[in-house]
Scaffold this motif. Sequence first.
Motif, short mmCIF file in Angstrom:
data_model
loop_
_atom_site.label_atom_id
_atom_site.label_comp_id
_atom_site.label_asym_id
_atom_site.label_seq_id
_atom_site.Cartn_x
_atom_site.Cartn_y
_atom_site.Cartn_z
N LEU A 387 0.85 -1.21 0.00
CA LEU A 387 0.00 0.00 0.00
C LEU A 387 0.88 1.25 0.00
O LEU A 387 0.57 2.24 -0.68
N ASN A 388 1.97 1.19 0.75
CA ASN A 388 2.88 2.35 0.77
C ASN A 388 3.46 2.61 -0.63
O ASN A 388 3.60 3.77 -1.05
N VAL A 389 3.77 1.51 -1.35
CA VAL A 389 4.32 1.70 -2.70
C VAL A 389 3.25 2.31 -3.61
O VAL A 389 3.53 3.21 -4.41
N ARG A 390 2.01 1.84 -3.47
CA ARG A 390 0.91 2.45 -4.25
C ARG A 390 0.86 3.95 -3.97
O ARG A 390 0.69 4.76 -4.88
N MET A 391 0.97 4.30 -2.70
CA MET A 391 0.88 5.72 -2.34
C MET A 391 2.05 6.50 -2.96
O MET A 391 1.86 7.56 -3.57
N VAL A 392 3.25 5.95 -2.79
CA VAL A 392 4.46 6.61 -3.29
C VAL A 392 4.40 6.82 -4.80
O VAL A 392 4.73 7.89 -5.32
N VAL A 393 3.95 5.78 -5.53
CA VAL A 393 4.01 5.82 -6.99
C VAL A 393 2.77 6.49 -7.60
O VAL A 393 2.88 7.31 -8.50
N GLU A 394 1.59 6.14 -7.08
CA GLU A 394 0.36 6.57 -7.75
C GLU A 394 -0.29 7.79 -7.10
O GLU A 394 -1.02 8.51 -7.74
N GLN A 395 -0.04 8.00 -5.83
CA GLN A 395 -0.73 9.07 -5.12
C GLN A 395 0.14 10.33 -4.99
O GLN A 395 -0.21 11.38 -5.46
N ILE A 396 1.31 10.17 -4.34
CA ILE A 396 2.14 11.37 -4.13
C ILE A 396 3.27 11.47 -5.17
O ILE A 396 3.97 12.48 -5.23
N LYS A 397 3.42 10.41 -5.95
CA LYS A 397 4.31 10.41 -7.13
C LYS A 397 5.75 10.85 -6.84
O LYS A 397 6.32 11.68 -7.54
N VAL A 398 6.30 10.26 -5.78
CA VAL A 398 7.71 10.57 -5.45
C VAL A 398 8.61 9.37 -5.75
O VAL A 398 9.76 9.33 -5.31
N GLY A 399 8.07 8.40 -6.48
CA GLY A 399 8.91 7.23 -6.79
C GLY A 399 8.32 6.38 -7.88
O GLY A 399 7.21 6.60 -8.36
#
Length: 474
Positions: A387-399
Amino acid sequence: MGHVVLDGESSSTTPRVVLFPFMSKGHTIPLLQLARLILARGIDVTIFTTPANLPFVSSRLADTAASIVALPFPENVDGLPLGVESTDKLPSMSLFVTFVTCTKLMKPWFEEALGRLSNVSFVISDGFLGWTLDSANKFGIPRLASYGFNAFSCAVIQSVEASGVIFEAESDDELFQVTDFPWIKLTRNDFDLPIKDRVKEGPGYEFYKESIMATSKSYGVLVNSFYELEPEFLDYLNHKSQPKAWPIGPLCLAEPPKAMATSEKPVYLKWLDDKLEDGRRSVLYVAFGSQAEISKDQLHEIKTGLEKSGVNFLWAVGKNGNEVDHEFETRVKDRGLVVRDWVDQMEILRHESVTGFLSHCGWNSVLESICAKVPILGWPMMAEQPLNVRMVVEQIKVGLRVETCDGTVKGFVKWEGLEKTVKELMEGEMGKVVRKNVELTGDAAAKAVLDQGGSSWKALSELIQGIHAFRKNK
Ligand SMILES: O=c1ccn([C@@H]2O[C@H](COP(=O)(O)OP(=O)(O)O[C@H]3O[C@H](CO)[C@@H](O)[C@H](O)[C@H]3O)[C@@H](O)[C@H]2O)c(=O)[nH]1
């Protein structure tokens, strides 16, 4: 040197906060950082830990006035090796539920020690130590829970459980839409047990249910995040569930950068300095947290992928150290460094040479990377990390995300998929976009913790004032 009070005596009239972290590095570190913020408000802090964790806790707070109480850790627990008092020391994470459940045996010792402390305003204990709510209640002390997770994962879990949508997809890898957040699509494999399990029974489920129940009856829940990072998810938690969620992070910013003379620097920081002097300031930091268990085959692909990518890298291998052979180290020695001991991750990320982070996306690692303005290549291993990776990539787009060979969340990663995504992060166009985004997000994080004006600073002030008023009115 921090003041270590092993018997937990206290008679001062200054208000005191009790912190009781769960015995895992990723859960303990943020609460020790929080201790600094509370001490800075003129409130005394007592931290509860266990004998084997005492050196870690006291060394991290050596420059503060926090007091520390070491309670015994339960012995002769079926399945647990003697002396293991922290999850990173477990021979296998399959013992997690046994480990977390046996902490309940500490309850009488905790209550005895709590009874000897005066002026305790509130107790902040890990959400995994749900039994501490009953102890705090016995003394009429408000309890706050802290899990160390972000609001995104908590909100999404809450939403899919309430709607039941998680069980509508036919396979574990089929995407479904999250009812309350229709722009988010997830798979069952983005969730860990017991959430993705249809059969709601067994010790893992009992533990989960008890901790959620205790949290819902607590005074509040602390979120190591900041409002501007995930407003819709914090608002959701505060509208849909009890108790109130307080975003008071990133807590890692409570630890100032360390000014070290070259002679005091560990080898890996000197190595990063050398890379800066070489003019090759482009090092990928690789680390998968304190608990990840990585198979031999998967480690082989990581080594090959890093080698073929041609990038400079610093790899903190942690508990997987024995599987990373010295021949590999010799082959990559001009541009790769493997570290087997505990490293100062925050200092590594803050180093100018480091321009990318291949991470399992434990939430502390994500926040530390954001604060250091280093873009992330996410590779979830367990827990809420998908879920954290989803957030990083798709939500806040920092990775970006590593490419698994079958495109699934938990699929095997072949060296080609790793090489390709490492290069994209470090040199590619998509890498440039997330690098820019992480700069802005890092600025917002720094703003959130500013004294007086920052949203997290204000949230902590409101929380402390609210509790004092609540106690006065009782
Ligand atoms: O050699 C090391 C290894 C780790 N760390 C630190 O240890 C912490 C590790 O935390 P995290 O990145 O969150 O990883 P885990 O240890 O895997 O964290 C657990 O706890 C987190 C918070 O609840 C969850 O988000 C994760 O999924 C869960 O695995 C971070 O502060 C790192 O900087 C070091 O400083 N040096």
